[in-house]
Structures are given as C-alpha cells and as structure tokens.
Enzyme design. Structure first.
Site, PDB file in Angstrom:
ATOM      1  N   GLY A  49       0.782  -1.228   0.000  1.00 21.32           N
ATOM      2  CA  GLY A  49       0.000   0.000   0.000  1.00 21.32           C
ATOM      3  C   GLY A  49       0.811   1.273   0.000  1.00 21.32           C
ATOM      4  CG  HIS A  50       4.069   3.826   1.881  1.00 19.25           C
ATOM      5  ND1 HIS A  50       5.384   4.177   1.697  1.00 19.25           N
ATOM      6  CD2 HIS A  50       3.474   4.912   2.402  1.00 19.25           C
ATOM      7  CE1 HIS A  50       5.575   5.416   2.124  1.00 19.25           C
ATOM      8  NE2 HIS A  50       4.430   5.870   2.562  1.00 19.25           N
ATOM      9  CG  PHE A  51       3.186   5.313  -2.462  1.00 18.14           C
ATOM     10  CD1 PHE A  51       2.046   5.787  -1.827  1.00 18.14           C
ATOM     11  CD2 PHE A  51       4.416   5.846  -2.111  1.00 18.14           C
ATOM     12  CE1 PHE A  51       2.125   6.808  -0.888  1.00 18.14           C
ATOM     13  CE2 PHE A  51       4.501   6.865  -1.165  1.00 18.14           C
ATOM     14  CZ  PHE A  51       3.365   7.343  -0.540  1.00 18.14           C
ATOM     15  CB  VAL A  56       8.659   4.847  -1.040  1.00 22.46           C
ATOM     16  CG1 VAL A  56       9.559   5.652  -0.103  1.00 22.46           C
ATOM     17  CG2 VAL A  56       8.864   5.301  -2.475  1.00 22.46           C
TER      18      VAL A  56
END
Length: 142
Positions: A49-51, A56
């Site tokens: 979810g990041h990203f 990252v």
C-alpha cells in the site's frame, strides 16, 4: 566487532515479525552505540500500500528501525536485560532520500545522553553511503 544475528537480537529487544525491522547488528557497544542493517525486500508487507506503483519504505518505519538499533545498544546493558525501550520523542528529523526494494539500509544509533531511565540517541540511516534519514531519538526504559 560484536556481531549479532537475528536470534541474538530477539534475545535483547522484544520486537517480532512483522515489526522487527533490523536483520543483523554489525557492531555494538552496550550503552554506547549499535550499527545494524535492514535488507529491504519487495515482499515487505508495507509495499502493498505504500505505494503500489512506486514502492517506498515509510519514513516512520525507518525511524522505528533506527530506534530498534538504539534499543539493542541500551537494552544490552546488564541492568536493562528484559526491559523495553519506549519512544519519548523524535527531534531534528530529516528525510533526505527514499528507501526502495533491494536497498541495504545501514542503521546507526549512538547514545549521546542518559539520565536515569531516559536517554537520547543520534540516529542515521544510509543507503550506499548516502544519508537518507537523520534524527535525534529520545527513549525511556520501562
């Protein structure tokens, strides 16, 4: 040099998967400093979810990895065995670069001040010699 593998780290600090964010300690002196490493894999759960289009490592997790490295230094003192180091504060924090899958992050935390159960560590994370995060971390031993 005092090297610690993952099982030895788990004997000192209470963190466990998925929140144990250091893979090994290259060197440390109890109560003074620790130098550890995080080998960042695309399989890290946070990358989902990041990203998704540009993975990252979250900056707050880098700070946590630095805090865990400092916890190895402070909790390896005989009088702190079995205790927990809690966050007391984060000061002078600067993010200067990204950590991405495939990076080997060097985590160095030097204990610069202690008074009773409270202390301060200077923390620096770097990748390939380039500083990506620098902060001053306050901890409390509980």
């Amino acid at each position: 040099m005092n090297h610690l593998d993952i099982n030895q780290i788990k004997d000192i600090i209470p963190h466990r998967h998925p929140f144990l964010l250091i893979d090994y300690i290259e060197d440390y002196v109890p109560g003074e400093y620790a130098v550890g490493y995080k080998c960042v894999s695309y399989r890290e759960e946070f990358f989902a979810g990041h990203f998704p289009q540009e993975p990252v490592m979250p900056g707050v997790l880098t700070i946590e990895a630095l805090a865990q490295t400092g916890a190895v230094a402070i909790l390896s003192l005989p009088e702190n065995k079995g205790k927990t180091a809690y966050f007391g504060g984060i000061d002078k924090c600067r993010f200067r670069g990204k950590i991405v899958p495939g990076d080997k992050v060097r985590l160095e935390t030097k204990i610069i001040k202690t008074k009773g159960p409270v202390g301060i560590g200077e923390a620096v994370a770097s990748v390939d010699g380039k500083v990506v995060v620098r902060a001053e971390l306050t901890f409390m031993i509980g």
